[in-house]
Design an enzyme around this catalytic site. Structure first.
Site, PDB file in Angstrom:
ATOM      1  N   SER A 143      46.980  69.258  16.345  1.00 15.47           N
ATOM      2  CA  SER A 143      47.113  70.047  15.126  1.00 15.47           C
ATOM      3  C   SER A 143      47.108  71.541  15.457  1.00 15.47           C
ATOM      4  CB  SER A 143      45.990  69.681  14.154  1.00 15.47           C
ATOM      5  OG  SER A 143      46.205  70.250  12.892  1.00 15.47           O
ATOM      6  N   ASP A 202      53.270  63.759   8.176  1.00 18.89           N
ATOM      7  CA  ASP A 202      52.221  62.840   8.642  1.00 18.89           C
ATOM      8  C   ASP A 202      50.972  62.895   7.764  1.00 18.89           C
ATOM      9  OD1 ASP A 202      51.050  65.252   9.266  1.00 18.89           O
ATOM     10  OD2 ASP A 202      50.940  64.905  11.429  1.00 18.89           O
ATOM     11  N   ASP A 234      49.973  58.663  11.107  1.00 22.59           N
ATOM     12  CA  ASP A 234      49.604  59.843  10.330  1.00 22.59           C
ATOM     13  C   ASP A 234      48.953  60.886  11.236  1.00 22.59           C
ATOM     14  OD1 ASP A 234      46.808  59.313  10.545  1.00 22.59           O
ATOM     15  OD2 ASP A 234      46.929  57.928   8.854  1.00 22.59           O
ATOM     16  N   HIS A 235      48.449  61.946  10.629  1.00 17.49           N
ATOM     17  CA  HIS A 235      47.991  63.108  11.387  1.00 17.49           C
ATOM     18  C   HIS A 235      46.816  62.804  12.311  1.00 17.49           C
ATOM     19  CE1 HIS A 235      48.018  67.421  12.088  1.00 17.49           C
ATOM     20  NE2 HIS A 235      46.700  67.473  11.884  1.00 17.49           N
ATOM     21  N   ASP A 272      46.059  59.681  13.521  1.00 20.25           N
ATOM     22  CA  ASP A 272      46.265  58.507  14.376  1.00 20.25           C
ATOM     23  C   ASP A 272      46.366  58.891  15.849  1.00 20.25           C
ATOM     24  OD1 ASP A 272      46.149  56.570  12.437  1.00 20.25           O
ATOM     25  OD2 ASP A 272      48.294  56.619  11.991  1.00 20.25           O
ATOM     26  N   ASP A 307      40.794  57.543  11.979  1.00 16.54           N
ATOM     27  CA  ASP A 307      40.819  56.661  10.805  1.00 16.54           C
ATOM     28  C   ASP A 307      40.317  55.275  11.204  1.00 16.54           C
ATOM     29  OD1 ASP A 307      41.236  55.388   8.447  1.00 16.54           O
ATOM     30  OD2 ASP A 307      43.406  55.703   8.365  1.00 16.54           O
ATOM     31  N   ASP A 325      41.920  52.119   9.393  1.00 20.79           N
ATOM     32  CA  ASP A 325      43.321  51.779   9.642  1.00 20.79           C
ATOM     33  C   ASP A 325      43.402  50.561  10.553  1.00 20.79           C
ATOM     34  OD1 ASP A 325      46.009  51.685   9.994  1.00 20.79           O
ATOM     35  OD2 ASP A 325      46.205  53.676  10.900  1.00 20.79           O
TER      36      ASP A 325
END
EC number: 3.1.1.3
Length: 680
Positions: free
Chosen positions: A408, A600, A638-639, A641, A646, A649
């Protein structure tokens, strides 16, 4: 006849010594050394053949010394017999063998008696050598020399008479009496010459507590430097045993010093000891293994993981947040270590600007107190100095590189750091010239070849609508900074990384005074924070200030967790998207610019692939430097993962996450082949 006798004696001496040397070399594993001396005494019929008890041939000077001092050969034979018998008593486990060979040993005492003159109190230290081995060597030497004895009948009669007399002696085993005769100057000179001609060998015992003592065997004639003594000293057998098993006492230390002084004055070279060589070789091997520990890692350049916005390491994070690198699925850094990759987790500000975070990252790696720069501090109104880092790579300098992997916002921070290393900070340089004072090496520039590769995971290189539409709103900033203020109290371990702005209570400051001070901080109205840098405007400003380094390998990884809506071109969040990102994912999915909608959950795909103003290409097996290598978009990722945060998930498994990071780390190792300046 005399010539024949002399020839026979010489033959006996050479034959006996040769056999003795071979025997001792075989039994002692190459630890015993021998030296041979020939004795030619003219027409004297009192010439004798000297057989060394440890393998050394007695010299002609020693024979003269014995003859000049009127030594009684019979008395020396008895004293030496007592000493050998005492050896047998000490080595009880070899008692049986010694009894069988004792009679044969006595036959050679006539020839060995000249050695007894210089026996000293420390003779017991050398009793650790196996007496049975010595007796066996002497027995073989005597047997092989019998034919030479026949050639000299008169000499044989003298030897036989002495042997018969010695065989009938009743040998005491309870005590050992040693005399140290006084020496005149001529005697001392003669003794010094004898020592110079006698080789020194070291004997190391192989078993029991004797292995703790290093024994220096000077052969019986030079055991210790002979000094004039008036008194006789008697040692019991029990004392000898205790001396062997007990730690070294001060008296023994003195004896050792005397021996060292003798060696120094005599300039006698000590022959190599096989046992010592073996121990030294083992020590070198161990040292090699220790040094090679770093070589066990697959990567030559360490991997540094750089977290993004609202990122923490476990020691300073709020308890509600999961472990940043791996969540509940795995510890990414630890897993990399266990699989042969050296890696670190950087600890920098969670909400600071890319500039402040880049400076902190530099000191996290290099070590030292954070210096944000005098010009930067004056421009934005916060403290110049921050926390102090120990440093994970204190020798970090041009030629000593690292791999930087940013998730990020961490990807933007890495790019900012590389720019400062290579080109420095012009504002800081000018400020220092004008105002004087110190300047951080980071701001001087000319620090190229310190980064091997830059890898970004879901990085908003071009900003994100999530920050434009929500994150950078005054209300959101106010809420986050208020939380940071609350956790900034002196009893909290949580660190938002905003201490330079005053969001950290001082030790002697009350909480009320702390709150009042924070209200006056420039943080609330400044753009020097992560909220602004994540906007498209802030990211564009960073892109203008940074450039590609032709010596670095760049690569980006991008995720996507949205799908096209049924009745429109908008993108909607997938069912398995990390729940907190559903709102922002749908917000980005209806952006005015259609190319920005696929995302994402926090970052648009188009923003994560590469900075708009910098060169890029699709990633292949060919490694390229100085250009962004864009990997294929990972769908249904997603961001978070990429970092496994998460835990709910079920689509993205631990095994998949592990495979991703192993592949990434292996790819970094491959880049070292093209970025290693030592090979280039």
């Amino acid at each position: 006849m005399k010539s024949q006798n002399k020839y026979s004696i010489r033959k006996f001496s050479v034959g006996a010594s040769s056999i003795l040397i071979a025997t001792l070399l075989f039994l002692s594993g190459g630890q015993a050394q021998a030296a041979e001396k020939q004795v030619n005494m003219g027409n004297s019929q009192e010439d004798t053949v000297t057989a060394q008890s440890i393998g050394d041939q007695q010299t002609r000077e020693n024979a003269n010394y014995q003859r000049e001092n009127g030594v009684d050969e019979q008395q020396h034979t008895e004293n030496l017999t007592k000493n050998l018998h005492n050896d047998k008593t000490i080595s009880e486990e070899n008692h049986r063998k010694t009894d069988d060979l004792n009679k044969d040993q006595l036959k050679d005492d006539k020839n060995s008696s000249l050695n007894n003159k210089n026996i000293q109190r420390d003779t017991t230290k050398n009793n650790n050598a196996n007496p049975s081995d010595v007796n066996q060597g002497l027995e073989q030497a005597i047997n092989d020399g019998k034919q030479s004895k026949v050639a000299s009948q008169q000499q044989s009669k003298e030897v036989d008479n002495s042997q018969d007399s010695n065989a009938n002696n009743n040998l005491p085993s309870q005590s050992l009496t040693k005399e140290a005769p006084s020496l005149n100057k001529s005697d001392q000179t003669s003794q010094r010459e004898i020592v110079n001609e006698t080789e020194i060998e070291k004997v190391q015992p192989q078993q029991n507590n004797q292995a703790n003592d290093k024994i220096t065997n000077h052969n019986f004639n030079n055991e210790q430097e002979v000094k004039p003594q008036k008194d006789e000293k008697t040692l019991s057998v029990s004392d000898l045993k205790n001396n062997q098993k007990s730690p070294v006492e001060p008296t023994k230390d003195n004896d050792k010093k005397n021996g060292l002084n003798l060696l120094k004055s005599s300039a006698v070279a000590t022959l190599p000891n096989k046992g010592t060589k073996e121990l030294t070789a083992k020590a070198k091997d161990d040292q090699t293994n220790k040094v090679a520990k770093q070589g066990q890692y697959k990567n030559q350049d360490p991997i540094v993981l750089v977290h993004g916005f609202n990122g923490f390491t476990d020691d300073i994070n709020p308890s509600v947040l999961a472990h940043y690198w791996g969540g509940n699925k795995m510890n990414i850094r630890q897993d990399l270590e266990e699989n042969g990759y050296k890696a670190y987790e950087a600890s920098i500000s969670a909400f600071g600007s890319n500039y402040d975070r880049a400076v902190e990252l530099y000191y996290y790696i290099k070590g030292g107190r954070v210096d944000y720069g005098a010009a930067h501090a004056a421009k934005y109104g916060h403290e110049r100095y921050g926390k102090t880092y120990e440093g994970i790579y204190k020798d970090w300098k041009p030629g000593q590189k690292v791999h930087l992997v940013g998730h990020s916002m961490g990807g933007q921070t890495i790019r900012q750091l590389e720019e400062l290393l290579r080109n420095g900070n012009r504002e800081e340089i000018e400020y220092q010239k004008k105002h004087g004072g110190e300047i951080s090496p980071l701001f001087k520039g000319n620090n190229d070849n310190m980064i091997s590769s830059i890898t970004t995971l879901g990085t908003p290189h071009n900003g994100t609508h999530a920050s434009d539409l929500a994150g950078n709103e005054a209300l959101v900033r106010q809420i986050v900074f208020d939380i940071g203020k609350m956790f900034g109290n002196k009893n909290s371990r949580v660190d938002f990384g905003l201490a330079q702005w005053g969001l950290k209570q001082k030790p002697n400051e009350s909480y009320i005074d702390y709150v009042k001070r924070v209200k006056q901080s420039n943080l609330w109205k400044s753009k020097d924070n992560g909220f602004y840098d994540l906007t498209r405007e802030g990211a564009t400003d960073l892109n203008r200030k940074t450039s590609l380094n032709p010596n670095i390998v760049y690569k980006t990884y991008t995720g996507e967790a949205t799908h096209k809506a049924l009745n429109s071109d908008r993108q909607k969040a997938d069912l398995n998207m990390f729940f907190p990102f559903v709102i922002t994912g749908n917000l980005i999915g209806k952006a005015t610019e259609k190319e920005w909608r696929e995302n994402d959950g926090l970052v648009s795909v188009i923003s994560s692939q590469h900075p708009f103003n910098q060169a890029y290409t699709n990633a292949t097996d060919k490694i390229q430097k100085g250009i962004w290598q864009v990997t294929p978009t990972k769908h249904d990722w997603d961001h978070v993962d990429f970092v496994g945060q998460d835990s709910s998930d079920t689509v993205r498994t631990r095994e998949e996450l592990q495979d991703f990071w192993h592949h990434l780390a292996d790819d970094l190792v491959k880049t070292e082949k093209v970025t290693d300046t030592k090979q280039a």
